[in-house]
Design a protein around this motif. Structure first.
Motif, mmCIF file in Angstrom:
data_model
loop_
_atom_site.group_PDB
_atom_site.id
_atom_site.type_symbol
_atom_site.label_atom_id
_atom_site.label_comp_id
_atom_site.label_asym_id
_atom_site.label_seq_id
_atom_site.Cartn_x
_atom_site.Cartn_y
_atom_site.Cartn_z
ATOM 1 N N ASN A 1 0.813 -1.220 0.000
ATOM 2 C CA ASN A 1 0.000 0.000 0.000
ATOM 3 C C ASN A 1 0.846 1.269 0.000
ATOM 4 O OD1 ASN A 1 -2.391 -1.469 0.060
ATOM 5 N ND2 ASN A 1 -2.348 -1.598 2.282
ATOM 6 N N LEU A 2 2.090 1.170 0.476
ATOM 7 C CA LEU A 2 2.945 2.351 0.549
ATOM 8 C C LEU A 2 3.570 2.658 -0.806
ATOM 9 C CD1 LEU A 2 4.935 1.876 3.883
ATOM 10 C CD2 LEU A 2 3.069 3.447 3.431
ATOM 11 N N GLU A 3 3.600 3.937 -1.164
ATOM 12 C CA GLU A 3 4.293 4.378 -2.360
ATOM 13 C C GLU A 3 5.604 5.000 -1.903
ATOM 14 O OE1 GLU A 3 2.034 6.637 -5.268
ATOM 15 O OE2 GLU A 3 0.232 6.092 -4.160
ATOM 16 N N HIS A 4 6.689 4.587 -2.517
ATOM 17 C CA HIS A 4 8.002 5.087 -2.128
ATOM 18 C C HIS A 4 8.520 6.073 -3.160
ATOM 19 C CE1 HIS A 4 8.273 2.128 1.077
ATOM 20 N NE2 HIS A 4 7.743 1.278 0.232
ATOM 21 N N ASN A 5 9.259 7.068 -2.703
ATOM 22 C CA ASN A 5 9.907 8.042 -3.574
ATOM 23 C C ASN A 5 8.946 8.680 -4.567
ATOM 24 O OD1 ASN A 5 12.427 7.529 -2.366
ATOM 25 N ND2 ASN A 5 12.690 5.733 -3.650
ATOM 26 N N VAL A 6 7.795 9.085 -4.082
ATOM 27 C CA VAL A 6 6.808 9.753 -4.923
ATOM 28 C C VAL A 6 7.371 11.123 -5.302
ATOM 29 C CG1 VAL A 6 4.463 10.642 -5.025
ATOM 30 C CG2 VAL A 6 4.936 8.545 -3.768
ATOM 31 N N SER A 7 7.288 11.454 -6.587
ATOM 32 C CA SER A 7 7.858 12.722 -7.028
ATOM 33 C C SER A 7 6.776 13.666 -7.508
ATOM 34 C CB SER A 7 8.858 12.472 -8.156
ATOM 35 O OG SER A 7 8.181 11.969 -9.287
ATOM 36 N N GLY A 8 7.133 14.912 -7.617
ATOM 37 C CA GLY A 8 6.228 15.936 -8.097
ATOM 38 C C GLY A 8 6.714 17.291 -7.624
ATOM 39 N N ILE A 9 5.967 18.315 -7.982
ATOM 40 C CA ILE A 9 6.297 19.675 -7.585
ATOM 41 C C ILE A 9 5.365 20.065 -6.444
ATOM 42 C CG2 ILE A 9 6.374 22.083 -8.346
ATOM 43 C CD1 ILE A 9 6.850 20.969 -11.201
ATOM 44 N N PRO A 10 5.926 20.459 -5.293
ATOM 45 C CA PRO A 10 5.081 20.809 -4.153
ATOM 46 C C PRO A 10 4.150 21.972 -4.461
ATOM 47 C CG PRO A 10 7.374 20.615 -3.474
ATOM 48 C CD PRO A 10 7.355 20.562 -4.964
ATOM 49 N N LYS A 11 2.873 21.819 -4.083
ATOM 50 C CA LYS A 11 1.901 22.909 -4.216
ATOM 51 C C LYS A 11 2.166 23.943 -3.126
ATOM 52 C CE LYS A 11 -1.615 19.621 -5.677
ATOM 53 N NZ LYS A 11 -2.842 18.946 -5.253
ATOM 54 N N ASN A 12 2.518 23.450 -1.930
ATOM 55 C CA ASN A 12 2.789 24.306 -0.786
ATOM 56 C C ASN A 12 4.181 23.957 -0.255
ATOM 57 O OD1 ASN A 12 3.009 25.137 1.990
ATOM 58 N ND2 ASN A 12 0.806 25.513 1.980
ATOM 59 N N LYS B 1 8.366 11.507 16.339
ATOM 60 C CA LYS B 1 9.071 10.238 16.182
ATOM 61 C C LYS B 1 9.635 9.740 17.511
ATOM 62 C CE LYS B 1 10.241 10.953 11.387
ATOM 63 N NZ LYS B 1 11.257 11.295 10.403
ATOM 64 N N ARG B 2 10.168 10.678 18.309
ATOM 65 C CA ARG B 2 10.759 10.274 19.585
ATOM 66 C C ARG B 2 9.710 10.103 20.674
ATOM 67 N NH1 ARG B 2 14.396 13.987 17.766
ATOM 68 N NH2 ARG B 2 13.563 15.641 19.066
ATOM 69 N N GLY B 3 8.609 10.779 20.557
ATOM 70 C CA GLY B 3 7.565 10.753 21.587
ATOM 71 C C GLY B 3 6.931 9.380 21.721
ATOM 72 N N ALA B 4 7.613 8.498 22.407
ATOM 73 C CA ALA B 4 7.110 7.136 22.654
ATOM 74 C C ALA B 4 6.851 6.389 21.342
ATOM 75 C CB ALA B 4 5.862 7.174 23.513
ATOM 76 N N GLY B 5 7.662 6.668 20.345
ATOM 77 C CA GLY B 5 7.540 5.950 19.078
ATOM 78 C C GLY B 5 6.226 6.215 18.376
ATOM 79 N N LEU B 6 5.773 7.467 18.407
ATOM 80 C CA LEU B 6 4.475 7.776 17.816
ATOM 81 C C LEU B 6 4.438 7.598 16.302
ATOM 82 C CD1 LEU B 6 3.364 10.944 19.814
ATOM 83 C CD2 LEU B 6 2.457 8.635 19.967
ATOM 84 N N VAL B 7 5.568 7.752 15.639
ATOM 85 C CA VAL B 7 5.580 7.636 14.185
ATOM 86 C C VAL B 7 6.543 6.530 13.781
ATOM 87 C CG1 VAL B 7 6.097 8.802 12.012
ATOM 88 C CG2 VAL B 7 5.029 10.069 13.855
ATOM 89 N N ASN B 8 5.993 5.452 13.270
ATOM 90 C CA ASN B 8 6.810 4.413 12.648
ATOM 91 C C ASN B 8 6.097 3.967 11.385
ATOM 92 O OD1 ASN B 8 5.049 2.110 13.186
ATOM 93 N ND2 ASN B 8 5.630 2.412 15.329
ATOM 94 N N LYS B 9 6.752 3.212 10.537
ATOM 95 C CA LYS B 9 6.217 2.907 9.209
ATOM 96 C C LYS B 9 4.937 2.091 9.229
ATOM 97 C CE LYS B 9 10.502 3.497 6.804
ATOM 98 N NZ LYS B 9 10.519 4.396 5.723
ATOM 99 N N GLU B 10 4.615 1.438 10.320
ATOM 100 C CA GLU B 10 3.384 0.659 10.405
ATOM 101 C C GLU B 10 2.254 1.460 11.038
ATOM 102 O OE1 GLU B 10 6.420 -0.798 11.586
ATOM 103 O OE2 GLU B 10 6.628 -1.563 9.549
ATOM 104 N N ASP B 11 2.545 2.660 11.470
ATOM 105 C CA ASP B 11 1.599 3.494 12.205
ATOM 106 C C ASP B 11 0.625 4.201 11.271
ATOM 107 O OD1 ASP B 11 0.405 4.974 14.171
ATOM 108 O OD2 ASP B 11 2.211 6.017 14.801
ATOM 109 N N ALA B 12 -0.629 4.327 11.700
ATOM 110 C CA ALA B 12 -1.649 5.033 10.920
ATOM 111 C C ALA B 12 -1.279 6.506 10.756
ATOM 112 C CB ALA B 12 -3.003 4.898 11.592
ATOM 113 N N GLU C 1 1.196 6.803 7.922
ATOM 114 C CA GLU C 1 0.520 6.664 6.630
ATOM 115 C C GLU C 1 -0.265 7.929 6.296
ATOM 116 O OE1 GLU C 1 -1.600 3.046 5.857
ATOM 117 O OE2 GLU C 1 -0.074 1.853 6.882
ATOM 118 N N ARG C 2 -0.890 8.547 7.287
ATOM 119 C CA ARG C 2 -1.651 9.783 7.063
ATOM 120 C C ARG C 2 -0.719 10.917 6.633
ATOM 121 N NH1 ARG C 2 -5.549 11.918 4.862
ATOM 122 N NH2 ARG C 2 -6.395 13.754 5.836
#
Length: 105
Positions: free
Chosen positions: A15-26, A44-55, A58-59
């Motif tokens: 489901n993950l797309e890697h190295n998606v390219s484009g021109i940033p709108k913002n 990321k450090r806050g109790a592991g709040l962000v890891n690759k399996e985390d919702a 993905e958001r």
């Protein structure tokens, strides 16, 4: 795929797309989400709040992808590339014994 390679199967997240390219709108949003910064560092450090399996991860990735514009390739450029790589695609078709005609359009 695993059987063909004769290796032990492992679970894959397709489901993950890697190295998606484009021109940033913002640009500021792009920088916030994609460059090292304090905000994401704290997440990321806050109790592991962000890891690759985390919702949340993905958001954030989805927001980042939606912030990109894909410029259309000029028809002239596309035709030039098709012509340039046509011999290589033909060799690959033979090697793989597979129809790659969609690559020639």
């Amino acid at each position: 795929m695993f059987n063909k390679l004769d290796v032990e199967p492992i679970p894959l997240n397709t489901n993950l797309e890697h190295n998606v390219s484009g021109i940033p709108k913002n640009r500021k949003l792009h920088t916030l989400l994609n460059k090292p910064n304090r905000f994401l560092g704290l997440l990321k450090r806050g109790a592991g709040l962000v890891n690759k399996e985390d919702a949340l991860f993905e958001r954030l990735q989805k927001i980042s992808r939606n912030n990109l514009e894909k410029p259309k390739m000029k028809e002239e450029t596309r035709k030039e590339l098709v012509k340039r790589y046509e011999p290589d695609v033909a060799k690959l078709e033979k090697l793989l014994d597979r129809d790659l005609s969609s690559w020639k359009q």
